[in-house]
Design a protein around this motif. Structure first.
Motif, short mmCIF file in Angstrom:
data_model
loop_
_atom_site.label_atom_id
_atom_site.label_comp_id
_atom_site.label_asym_id
_atom_site.label_seq_id
_atom_site.Cartn_x
_atom_site.Cartn_y
_atom_site.Cartn_z
N ALA A 68 0.83 -1.20 0.00
CA ALA A 68 0.00 0.00 0.00
C ALA A 68 0.86 1.25 0.00
CB ALA A 68 -0.94 -0.01 1.20
N ILE A 69 1.93 1.26 0.79
CA ILE A 69 2.84 2.40 0.82
C ILE A 69 3.49 2.60 -0.55
CG2 ILE A 69 5.05 3.23 1.74
CD1 ILE A 69 4.24 2.03 4.41
N SER A 70 3.98 1.51 -1.14
CA SER A 70 4.62 1.60 -2.45
C SER A 70 3.65 2.12 -3.50
CB SER A 70 5.16 0.24 -2.88
OG SER A 70 6.21 -0.16 -2.04
N ALA A 71 2.42 1.62 -3.48
CA ALA A 71 1.42 2.06 -4.45
C ALA A 71 1.12 3.54 -4.29
CB ALA A 71 0.16 1.23 -4.30
N ALA A 72 1.02 4.01 -3.05
CA ALA A 72 0.75 5.42 -2.80
C ALA A 72 1.90 6.29 -3.28
CB ALA A 72 0.51 5.65 -1.31
N GLN A 73 3.14 5.83 -3.08
CA GLN A 73 4.29 6.60 -3.54
C GLN A 73 4.33 6.67 -5.06
OE1 GLN A 73 7.39 4.40 -1.53
NE2 GLN A 73 7.38 5.76 0.25
N ILE A 74 4.01 5.58 -5.72
CA ILE A 74 4.00 5.57 -7.19
C ILE A 74 2.93 6.51 -7.70
CG2 ILE A 74 3.43 4.15 -9.21
CD1 ILE A 74 4.83 1.81 -7.69
N LYS A 75 1.75 6.45 -7.10
CA LYS A 75 0.63 7.31 -7.53
C LYS A 75 1.01 8.78 -7.33
CE LYS A 75 -4.32 7.90 -6.97
NZ LYS A 75 -5.53 7.41 -6.33
N GLU A 76 1.61 9.11 -6.19
CA GLU A 76 2.02 10.48 -5.92
C GLU A 76 3.07 10.95 -6.92
OE1 GLU A 76 4.46 12.70 -2.42
OE2 GLU A 76 2.80 11.44 -1.77
N SER A 77 4.01 10.08 -7.23
CA SER A 77 5.07 10.41 -8.17
C SER A 77 4.50 10.67 -9.57
CB SER A 77 6.08 9.27 -8.23
OG SER A 77 7.03 9.48 -9.25
#
Length: 81
Positions: A68-77
């Motif tokens: 979930a953290i990785s997905a959120a970081q990718i989406k933000e990026s």
């Protein structure tokens, strides 16, 4: 393995879940309920092993939380590009 309540090898828990379906297991990652990979508490479980103490999806320290953290970081990026 006695400290793992309800831990079973190649068996479902009372809810019919195995490590593969519980959300706390990743190919090559084992069970993350009891600790991060290769750290104290981590157990190298197989996909068909189970435990009666699975944590809720997204609990800190589990693979679903890390994903979930990785997905959120990718989406933000992607949104900042």
């Amino acid at each position: 393995m006695s400290e793992r309540s309800g831990y079973k090898v190649d068996a479902e828990n009372s809810k019919g879940e195995t490590c593969w379906s519980c959300g706390h297991w990743l190919i090559g990652g084992g069970c993350w309920k009891y600790g991060q990979m290769h750290q104290e508490g981590w157990i190298n479980s197989g996909p068909n092993d189970s435990c009666e103490e699975w944590l809720p999806e997204g609990t800190e320290g589990t693979i679903t939380h890390e994903i979930a953290i990785s997905a959120a970081q990718i989406k933000e990026s992607e949104s900042s590009e």
